[in-house]
Every structure is written in C-alpha cells, then in structure tokens.
Write a protein that holds these residues in place. Structure first.
Motif, PDB file in Angstrom:
ATOM      1  N   GLN A   1      45.725  40.983 -38.193  1.00 28.96           N
ATOM      2  CA  GLN A   1      44.527  41.553 -37.580  1.00 28.96           C
ATOM      3  C   GLN A   1      43.283  41.054 -38.282  1.00 28.96           C
ATOM      4  OE1 GLN A   1      43.702  44.748 -35.791  1.00 28.96           O
ATOM      5  NE2 GLN A   1      42.275  43.133 -35.670  1.00 28.96           N
ATOM      6  N   LEU A   2      43.334  40.523 -39.306  1.00 27.56           N
ATOM      7  CA  LEU A   2      42.270  39.624 -39.887  1.00 27.56           C
ATOM      8  C   LEU A   2      42.112  38.330 -39.071  1.00 27.56           C
ATOM      9  CD1 LEU A   2      42.823  39.605 -43.678  1.00 27.56           C
ATOM     10  CD2 LEU A   2      41.143  40.818 -42.426  1.00 27.56           C
ATOM     11  N   ASN A   3      43.160  37.634 -38.422  1.00 21.24           N
ATOM     12  CA  ASN A   3      43.166  36.439 -37.696  1.00 21.24           C
ATOM     13  C   ASN A   3      42.583  36.915 -36.141  1.00 21.24           C
ATOM     14  OD1 ASN A   3      44.306  34.944 -39.246  1.00 21.24           O
ATOM     15  ND2 ASN A   3      46.434  35.399 -38.548  1.00 21.24           N
ATOM     16  N   GLN A   4      42.863  37.949 -35.749  1.00 19.37           N
ATOM     17  CA  GLN A   4      42.465  38.532 -34.430  1.00 19.37           C
ATOM     18  C   GLN A   4      40.812  38.479 -34.452  1.00 19.37           C
ATOM     19  OE1 GLN A   4      43.802  42.512 -32.859  1.00 19.37           O
ATOM     20  NE2 GLN A   4      45.297  41.194 -32.186  1.00 19.37           N
ATOM     21  N   LEU A   5      40.316  39.168 -35.579  1.00 13.49           N
ATOM     22  CA  LEU A   5      38.921  39.313 -35.907  1.00 13.49           C
ATOM     23  C   LEU A   5      37.889  38.186 -36.044  1.00 13.49           C
ATOM     24  CD1 LEU A   5      39.179  42.473 -37.863  1.00 13.49           C
ATOM     25  CD2 LEU A   5      38.196  42.477 -35.762  1.00 13.49           C
ATOM     26  N   LYS A   6      38.869  37.057 -36.513  1.00  8.07           N
ATOM     27  CA  LYS A   6      37.751  36.073 -37.274  1.00  8.07           C
ATOM     28  C   LYS A   6      37.095  35.371 -36.318  1.00  8.07           C
ATOM     29  CE  LYS A   6      41.223  32.468 -37.598  1.00  8.07           C
ATOM     30  NZ  LYS A   6      42.520  32.136 -38.208  1.00  8.07           N
TER      31      LYS A   6
END
Ligand code: SAM
Length: 260
Positions: free
Chosen positions: A217-222
């Motif tokens: 999720q963090l990767n998707q948001l960055k």
C-alpha cells in the motif's frame, strides 16, 4: 464482479445497516483529535459516505463539507439525515471519476471503512489519481484498506481456537465459510501476494474485497502522496516501527497521507 459490489450497496437492508452506524472507529477519532486545531479552516470531501456515520462528526467541525457516494440509495438516506446548507452538501459521485470537482478543491479527503476496497485494482489506482488531483497540495488523504497480513491470520485454522468452546465453534464455522468462498486461494498464495480479491464475511460473504499488504500500500501511494502514517483501526494508535507493522494482524489499517 465489482458491479455486484455496487449492487450490494444499493440494497435496502445494507443501506439501513450503514444508516444505523453511529460510532467513529478508534483510528478516525485519533485523526479527529490530531488535526483538532485545523478543522475550522478545512474544506473536506467525504468519499463513500454510506449512511453518514462520519458526516455527523466531521461536518460539525470543518469549514465546508461535501459528501459523495456512488450508491444513490445511500445518498438519499444521508440527504434526509443531513439537510444541505451553505456549509454542507451531499451528492451522488464516483471516486473513480470526480470530474465534477476542479483540481485542488479540498484540504482533507476521507474514504473511510475500506470503501476503496470494493473496486478493481486498476480502478483503485484511478481513485488515488483522482484524490491527488481534487486534493490540494499539502492537504490530507485518510482512508482504510483491508490488510493481507490480517487475512493470513484468519486463513489458519490454528488461530481460530480459543479457551471458550462456543467462540471456537463460531470461529471454525466462519473459517470454513471463508475458505469455501475463496477455495481457489491457498494460504501460500496469500503469504506471497501483494494484493488479492477476497470474498470475505462482510454482509454475509456478499462482497468481493481488495486486500493489500501494508508495505505494498505504501508503494502504491508513494507517487502522489508523502509523509504516510499508518494507524491500527482497532486501537487507534499509530504504527511507528517496522516491528509493530510486521506484528500487526488488524483486518484493516488506516493510512494518513499528505498530498504532494
Ligand atoms: C463500507 S461502506 C462505508 C460507509 C461509510 N463511509 C462508513 O464508514 O460508515 C463503503 C461505502 O463506499 C461507497 N463506495 C464504494 N465505492 C465507491 C466509489 N467508487 N465511489 C463512491 N462511493 C463508493 C459504497 O457505496 C458504500 O456506501
């Protein structure tokens, strides 16, 4: 498959269910408190308002409140509960295409209670783009999403055993149903995936929902967001260390992000 999820949110008993929810979730209360001295300057967009559970808390404190939902039925219940005013507006709208709003319109965007999980992977990415477009740079996006880590726990029968025999019995039935409705998905697959579509127990296994590994999720948001903070939905506490994150088995996690 995702059109079916939309249908579920138009069903009378489901609309009634959401219109009876009253409590904020602990993580939502944490953010309400965290930004307490900012609300009166903020224009807020509440996406997927359902029956207005969050409207009752946030619309009172923000400068301007706009609520949208893609279920006309949810919207009409909310409009009755919260009549429109110069400060509050509720309308039909789809998070995947928010072209009714110009760029840089909102200071705070909420998509609570895993509303983002009932659409496909590509639509989810569209929603993130739309949020970053309609949100002001430096504004906030706060949302929750189901966690594959939490699901991993539910996929193991050993974790269903409790000291209370009745609880064990109920857990085992729910476990059997979960595995039955998702029989094409193995525990190994869950362990190694970044995200999966799961027919979970919500609304008696009627919804297919997106579960994601928190790190993914963090990767998707960055690309569009920064300063991302994670909160346990259950305790409302921020998850601050890598260890806390790997130990976390909440079924969903809240993410507070700043729009780039
Ligand atoms: C789990 S309910 C949560 C309702 C409410 N926010 C709450 O926390 O009680 C998810 C809501 O999101 C809405 N929703 C799902 N996908 C949406 C989309 N693409 N655009 C707008 N609303 C959406 C559903 O209709 C439903 O009302």
């Amino acid at each position: 498959m995702f059109e079916h999820n939309h249908q579920v949110y138009t069903a009378r008993e489901i609309v009634q269910h959401y219109s009876q929810l009253r409590q904020l979730q602990p993580a939502e209360q944490s953010i309400l408190d965290l930004l307490s001295n900012r609300w009166s300057h903020m224009k807020m967009l509440d996406v997927g308002i359902g029956g207005g559970r969050t409207t009752q808390y946030f619309s009172r404190v923000v400068k301007e409140y706009v609520g949208i939902d893609y279920s006309e039925e949810m919207v009409s219940v909310c409009q009755k509960r919260f009549p429109s005013s110069s400060q509050l507006r509720i309308e039909v709208g789809d998070a995947r295409d928010m072209s009714q709003f110009p760029d840089n319109s909102f200071d705070f965007i909420l998509f609570s209670f895993n509303g983002i999980d009932v659409i496909s992977h590509s639509d989810r990415l569209r929603v993130l783009k739309e949020v970053s477009r309609v949100g002001k740079s430096g504004g906030y996006f706060f949302f929750s999403s189901h966690s594959l880590q939490g699901l991993e726990r539910e996929f193991k029968w050993q974790n269903q055993i409790s000291l209370n025999p009745l609880k064990t019995y109920v857990n085992m039935i729910m476990f059997a149903l979960l595995r039955f409705f998702n029989r094409s998905i193995s525990l190994q697959q869950i362990k190694h995936s970044e995200h999966e579509i799961i027919q979970d127990e919500s609304h008696n296994f009627r919804l297919k929902q997106y579960y994601i590994r928190p790190q993914e999720q963090l990767n998707q948001l960055k690309a569009a967001f920064e300063n991302i903070r994670m909160y346990s939905w259950k305790s409302g506490l921020e998850i601050t260390t890598q260890q806390e994150l790997s130990d976390n088995s909440d079924m969903w996690i809240y993410y507070l992000c700043k729009i780039k």
